[in-house]
Design a protein around this motif. Structure first.
Motif, PDB file in Angstrom:
ATOM      1  N   CYS A   1       3.374  -5.055 -13.985  1.00  0.00           N
ATOM      2  CA  CYS A   1       2.065  -4.437 -14.185  1.00  0.00           C
ATOM      3  C   CYS A   1       1.308  -4.312 -12.873  1.00  0.00           C
ATOM      4  N   VAL A   2       0.379  -3.363 -12.861  1.00  0.00           N
ATOM      5  CA  VAL A   2      -0.584  -3.233 -11.774  1.00  0.00           C
ATOM      6  C   VAL A   2      -1.915  -3.798 -12.254  1.00  0.00           C
ATOM      7  N   ILE A   3      -2.546  -4.610 -11.430  1.00  0.00           N
ATOM      8  CA  ILE A   3      -3.859  -5.162 -11.757  1.00  0.00           C
ATOM      9  C   ILE A   3      -4.866  -4.654 -10.738  1.00  0.00           C
ATOM     10  N   PHE A   4      -5.930  -4.050 -11.225  1.00  0.00           N
ATOM     11  CA  PHE A   4      -7.043  -3.629 -10.380  1.00  0.00           C
ATOM     12  C   PHE A   4      -8.214  -4.557 -10.672  1.00  0.00           C
ATOM     13  N   LEU A   5      -8.771  -5.128  -9.627  1.00  0.00           N
ATOM     14  CA  LEU A   5      -9.860  -6.081  -9.811  1.00  0.00           C
ATOM     15  C   LEU A   5     -11.008  -5.730  -8.891  1.00  0.00           C
TER      16      LEU A   5
ATOM     17  N   TYR B   1      -9.623  -5.309  -5.223  1.00  0.00           N
ATOM     18  CA  TYR B   1      -8.269  -5.791  -4.967  1.00  0.00           C
ATOM     19  C   TYR B   1      -7.263  -5.009  -5.809  1.00  0.00           C
ATOM     20  N   LEU B   2      -6.066  -4.885  -5.255  1.00  0.00           N
ATOM     21  CA  LEU B   2      -4.931  -4.283  -5.947  1.00  0.00           C
ATOM     22  C   LEU B   2      -3.821  -5.316  -5.981  1.00  0.00           C
TER      23      LEU B   2
ATOM     24  N   LEU C   1       0.821  -1.205   0.000  1.00  0.00           N
ATOM     25  CA  LEU C   1       0.000   0.000   0.000  1.00  0.00           C
ATOM     26  C   LEU C   1       0.860   1.262   0.000  1.00  0.00           C
ATOM     27  N   GLU C   2       1.978   1.244   0.758  1.00  0.00           N
ATOM     28  CA  GLU C   2       2.878   2.395   0.731  1.00  0.00           C
ATOM     29  C   GLU C   2       3.531   2.539  -0.642  1.00  0.00           C
ATOM     30  N   VAL C   3       3.949   1.410  -1.229  1.00  0.00           N
ATOM     31  CA  VAL C   3       4.562   1.441  -2.556  1.00  0.00           C
ATOM     32  C   VAL C   3       3.582   1.979  -3.592  1.00  0.00           C
ATOM     33  N   SER C   4       2.297   1.618  -3.428  1.00  0.00           N
ATOM     34  CA  SER C   4       1.295   2.010  -4.423  1.00  0.00           C
ATOM     35  C   SER C   4       1.021   3.508  -4.426  1.00  0.00           C
ATOM     36  N   GLU C   5       1.530   4.240  -3.437  1.00  0.00           N
ATOM     37  CA  GLU C   5       1.315   5.691  -3.406  1.00  0.00           C
ATOM     38  C   GLU C   5       2.420   6.442  -4.130  1.00  0.00           C
ATOM     39  N   GLN C   6       3.483   5.743  -4.542  1.00  0.00           N
ATOM     40  CA  GLN C   6       4.645   6.418  -5.083  1.00  0.00           C
ATOM     41  C   GLN C   6       4.515   6.670  -6.587  1.00  0.00           C
ATOM     42  N   GLU C   7       5.310   7.640  -7.061  1.00  0.00           N
ATOM     43  CA  GLU C   7       5.237   8.066  -8.461  1.00  0.00           C
ATOM     44  C   GLU C   7       5.532   6.921  -9.425  1.00  0.00           C
ATOM     45  N   ASP C   8       6.563   6.111  -9.130  1.00  0.00           N
ATOM     46  CA  ASP C   8       6.922   5.018 -10.039  1.00  0.00           C
ATOM     47  C   ASP C   8       5.775   4.035 -10.223  1.00  0.00           C
ATOM     48  N   PHE C   9       4.994   3.851  -9.175  1.00  0.00           N
ATOM     49  CA  PHE C   9       3.881   2.907  -9.249  1.00  0.00           C
ATOM     50  C   PHE C   9       2.850   3.370 -10.267  1.00  0.00           C
ATOM     51  N   PHE C  10       2.623   4.687 -10.342  1.00  0.00           N
ATOM     52  CA  PHE C  10       1.594   5.211 -11.239  1.00  0.00           C
ATOM     53  C   PHE C  10       2.039   5.197 -12.693  1.00  0.00           C
ATOM     54  N   LYS C  11       3.332   4.985 -12.933  1.00  0.00           N
ATOM     55  CA  LYS C  11       3.811   4.914 -14.307  1.00  0.00           C
ATOM     56  C   LYS C  11       3.790   3.493 -14.858  1.00  0.00           C
ATOM     57  N   LEU C  12       3.418   2.515 -14.011  1.00  0.00           N
ATOM     58  CA  LEU C  12       3.362   1.136 -14.478  1.00  0.00           C
ATOM     59  C   LEU C  12       2.121   0.906 -15.336  1.00  0.00           C
ATOM     60  N   PRO C  13       2.205  -0.002 -16.312  1.00  0.00           N
ATOM     61  CA  PRO C  13       1.000  -0.365 -17.082  1.00  0.00           C
ATOM     62  C   PRO C  13      -0.061  -0.959 -16.161  1.00  0.00           C
ATOM     63  N   ARG C  14      -1.347  -0.779 -16.529  1.00  0.00           N
ATOM     64  CA  ARG C  14      -2.444  -1.185 -15.646  1.00  0.00           C
ATOM     65  C   ARG C  14      -3.438  -2.051 -16.397  1.00  0.00           C
ATOM     66  N   LEU C  15      -3.837  -3.115 -15.760  1.00  0.00           N
ATOM     67  CA  LEU C  15      -4.887  -3.986 -16.276  1.00  0.00           C
ATOM     68  C   LEU C  15      -6.075  -3.882 -15.329  1.00  0.00           C
ATOM     69  N   LYS C  16      -7.232  -3.486 -15.870  1.00  0.00           N
ATOM     70  CA  LYS C  16      -8.427  -3.297 -15.045  1.00  0.00           C
ATOM     71  C   LYS C  16      -9.423  -4.417 -15.333  1.00  0.00           C
ATOM     72  N   LEU C  17      -9.818  -5.123 -14.290  1.00  0.00           N
ATOM     73  CA  LEU C  17     -10.716  -6.260 -14.423  1.00  0.00           C
ATOM     74  C   LEU C  17     -11.954  -6.061 -13.566  1.00  0.00           C
ATOM     75  N   GLU C  18     -13.089  -6.466 -14.112  1.00  0.00           N
ATOM     76  CA  GLU C  18     -14.314  -6.515 -13.330  1.00  0.00           C
ATOM     77  C   GLU C  18     -14.842  -7.937 -13.396  1.00  0.00           C
ATOM     78  N   VAL C  19     -15.068  -8.535 -12.235  1.00  0.00           N
ATOM     79  CA  VAL C  19     -15.474  -9.936 -12.160  1.00  0.00           C
ATOM     80  C   VAL C  19     -16.912 -10.020 -11.674  1.00  0.00           C
ATOM     81  N   MET C  20     -17.771 -10.652 -12.486  1.00  0.00           N
ATOM     82  CA  MET C  20     -19.160 -10.858 -12.108  1.00  0.00           C
ATOM     83  C   MET C  20     -19.272 -12.121 -11.257  1.00  0.00           C
ATOM     84  N   LEU C  21     -20.045 -12.038 -10.178  1.00  0.00           N
ATOM     85  CA  LEU C  21     -20.195 -13.158  -9.251  1.00  0.00           C
ATOM     86  C   LEU C  21     -21.668 -13.530  -9.121  1.00  0.00           C
TER      87      LEU C  21
END
Length: 666
Positions: free
Chosen positions: A320-324, A309-310, A162-182
């Protein structure tokens, strides 16, 4: 001693003397039989010494056709200073390098196969790793192919994601956004199992369907978590099984509709190589077939909110960063309930009291810009872990309601906002993808529009912004060249629309709190590089000078500041280890600081502004989560509160702070 008739004498001083003399001979070029050409620099040395220290050079010298001549070895990709450090080590057994050169020394040691030096440099880098450097250290270790360092860095990231995810380098990583239906009866599995399924799904999309990783990241991907615990493409479920069928809501169907086929989608993509090669413009993996597989690895993940989830993972060799986000049904927008602020006094008949939280922003925001305009609180931009934002929200304290105004022209975070001549100004910042910004814009509340203003002379983010004497001042910040802390101070004239230089700060600063009070500009705290500061400077526009005044009690960067009753309130921030709850106030008459009541939660990079007779703190990062919450400080009670007092009664009479007004509650 003379044991058994033999003379035995150990001269310890000779060894030191010989080593020192040999190094002196090297530096003067005497008896040297090796010339190292390093990026245009020539370094002299002795073949025998280097062959003993570097297996790489030993192999070269051993294969020389003329072993008694002068050997020439060329390196076009090493740092000359780093090689010189290794030569000193070879002659003296002492490794001495400035911290900025350790990575270059590591790289040179790897090339020369000096494993001991490489390990020492790697251990040093690991000992200096913090949340702001973890991503860059991991990228470096990955390029070097150092599995030992990678495993230790990944353990650190797992513990501090969570601390790493606040840093500038983290925001420059490619991102994959997923939405999962349950289905209603299902819930997402634990983090590790969940992301192993995600990695398998991405592999299938790349290798079986011929998709490209960068194209998968262009839009939200909708998946379906089946009853047999498989992660499937949502479009296939609709097409083949009619899973959502008749009765599904329209916006729900838009999320899971089958995407149009892509070019060459029937061509299976082969796994690509881990070796460096051409890449797509976005920095993601090329789809050119390679002979061997890149790395696929789950590193760390956190559950940030309910069913959200992050994750940080390596997909096909790309970090990569994955947001789910898991959902059972389409989200509905909560309706706002009109409430009354707790700070209002009241008289009621047949009353029932109930406390509720102050209404939160629609978006979590950290590194946002805030200001007060026409009795309302404006919160603009910022980042919410997933992306930098353009959106702007406006808080009405009478209705306890957040509404949207026109969005900014540019998504940005890590900036500050000021009011000048009845308009809002934002300057610089970062958009999360590129380097620091130079662009700025201004908001006209009468037309609800944003317009560009003249660009900054220096691209920068984390700069302070303040209006003073009908001019806009931009102070300090960080630039694309990696300077974490600038002394620059520039003033913008909205009439001539030009920028002019002012006297520089005494101390380099970024993430400082900046505001105007009684005709002076104050720059408070911040950081020089990553060292948090408690020092404070005051600018006098009459003589264009900066003066250091009394320091704060707590060193902090990313704090907010507001003016109340002729004093400065500095709120929250980050002390280098933790997000802060503490608040302190500066009295310019006495030139002293004292502590006040702390906030209900810790907040760094939050928005702070005075709104009527209260101080508002909104958004920010608490060390674990990005926040969308609001809390207010009452100077009369020295207390912060995030609650409203709702009164249910037949008739309610409320006395507001700005006059006597009455509401009737039916």
């Amino acid at each position: 001693m003379i044991p058994n008739g033999y003379l035995l004498f150990e001269d310890e001083s000779l060894l030191d003397s010989t080593v020192a003399k040999m190094n002196a001979l090297r530096k003067s070029g005497q008896f040297c039989d090796v010339r190292l050409q390093v990026c245009g620099h020539e370094l002299m040395a002795h073949r025998a010494v280097l062959a003993c220290c570097s297996p790489y050079l030993f192999e070269i010298f051993n294969s020389d056709i003329e072993p008694h001549g002068v050997s020439h070895v060329t390196f076009d990709d090493l740092d000359p200073e780093a090689v010189e450090i290794l030569l000193n080590y070879a002659y003296t057994a002492q490794l001495k390098a400035d911290k900025e050169l350790v990575k270059d020394v590591y790289t040179a040691a790897k090339r020369l196969k000096m494993e001991r030096v490489k390990q020492i440099c790697g251990n040093y880098l690991l000992s200096k790793m913090e949340s702001h450097s973890a991503i860059s250290f991991r990228n470096f270790s990955s390029c070097m192919g150092d599995g030992r360092m990678l495993s230790k860095i990944d353990i650190y990231i797992q513990e501090h994601l969570l601390e790493v995810s606040e840093q500038e380098d983290f925001f420059k990583l490619p991102r994959l956004k997923l939405e999962v239906m349950l289905e209603d009866s299902l819930s997402l599995p634990s983090n590790g199992k969940l992301y192993s399924k995600v990695l398998n799904w991405v592999q299938r999309r790349l290798w079986e369907n011929g998709d490209q990783l960068d194209r998968l990241m262009e839009e939200v991907q909708t998946l379906y978590y089946s009853a047999d615990h498989k992660l499937l493409d949502g479009a296939l479920i609709i097409e083949e099984h009619g899973m959502f069928g008749v009765g599904a809501e329209e916006d729900h169907m838009q999320l899971v509709q089958k995407k149009p086929p892509r070019e060459n989608s029937n061509t299976k993509r082969q796994p690509s190589s881990s070796t460096s090669g051409s890449s797509s413009p976005s920095g993601l993996a090329s789809n050119t077939p390679k002979p061997c597989r890149r790395e696929w690895k789950y590193i760390a993940s956190e559950k940030t909110t309910n069913n959200t989830y992050l994750c940080l993972a390596v997909l096909d060799g790309v970090l990569c960063v994955i947001f789910l986000h898991g959902r059972n049904s389409p989200q509905s927008s909560p309706s706002a309930t009109p409430c009354l602020m707790k700070s209002l006094s009241f008289e009621a008949q047949s009353e029932e009291l109930e406390e509720h939280p102050l209404t939160s922003m629609h978006y979590a925001r950290s590194g946002l810009g805030t200001a007060t305009l026409h009795g309302r609180l404006i919160a603009a931009g910022g980042y919410n872990r997933e992306e930098c934002l353009r959106t702007v929200e406006c808080y009405d304290p009478k209705e306890d309601l957040w509404t949207f105004t026109a969005p900014m022209r540019t998504a940005r975070a890590r900036f500050q906002m000021a009011v000048l001549m009845g308009q809002l100004y934002v300057m610089g910042g970062s958009n999360g993808h590129s380097d620091e910004l130079s662009c700025g814009e201004t908001y006209d509340p009468h037309t609800d529009t944003w317009a560009q203003v003249a660009e900054l002379r220096t691209n920068r983010c984390n700069a302070g912004v303040c209006s003073l004497n009908n001019k806009l001042f931009v102070v300090g910040g960080s630039d694309p060249c990696g300077q974490k802390g600038l002394k620059n101070c520039d003033a913008f004239d909205p009439v001539t629309k030009t920028w002019n230089n002012c006297a520089p700060l005494n101390i380099k600063r970024h993430q400082a709190a900046v505001c105007e009070l009684d005709g002076f500009m104050y720059v408070i705290g911040g950081a020089e590089s990553w060292n948090c500061l408690n020092t404070v400077e005051r600018y006098n526009p009459e003589n264009n000078t900066w003066t250091l005044i009394a320091p704060m009690n707590v060193a902090r960067r990313g704090a907010g500041v507001a003016v109340y009753n002729g004093k400065l309130l500095v709120v929250g921030g980050f002390d280098g280890s933790h997000a802060l709850r503490c608040v302190e106030v500066y009295d310019p008459v006495r030139n002293t600081w004292r502590m006040l009541g702390s906030m209900t939660v810790a907040r760094s990079n939050a928005g702070v502004a005075a709104l009527g007779d209260v101080i508002c703190a909104v958004g920010g990062f608490d060390g674990n989560n990005f926040l969308n919450t609001l809390e207010v400080y009452d100077p009369e009670t020295d207390e912060w509160s995030d609650l409203l007092l709702i009164v249910f009664c037949d008739f309610l009479y409320v006395s507001g702070r700005d006059g006597n007004h009455f509401w009737r509650v039916a």
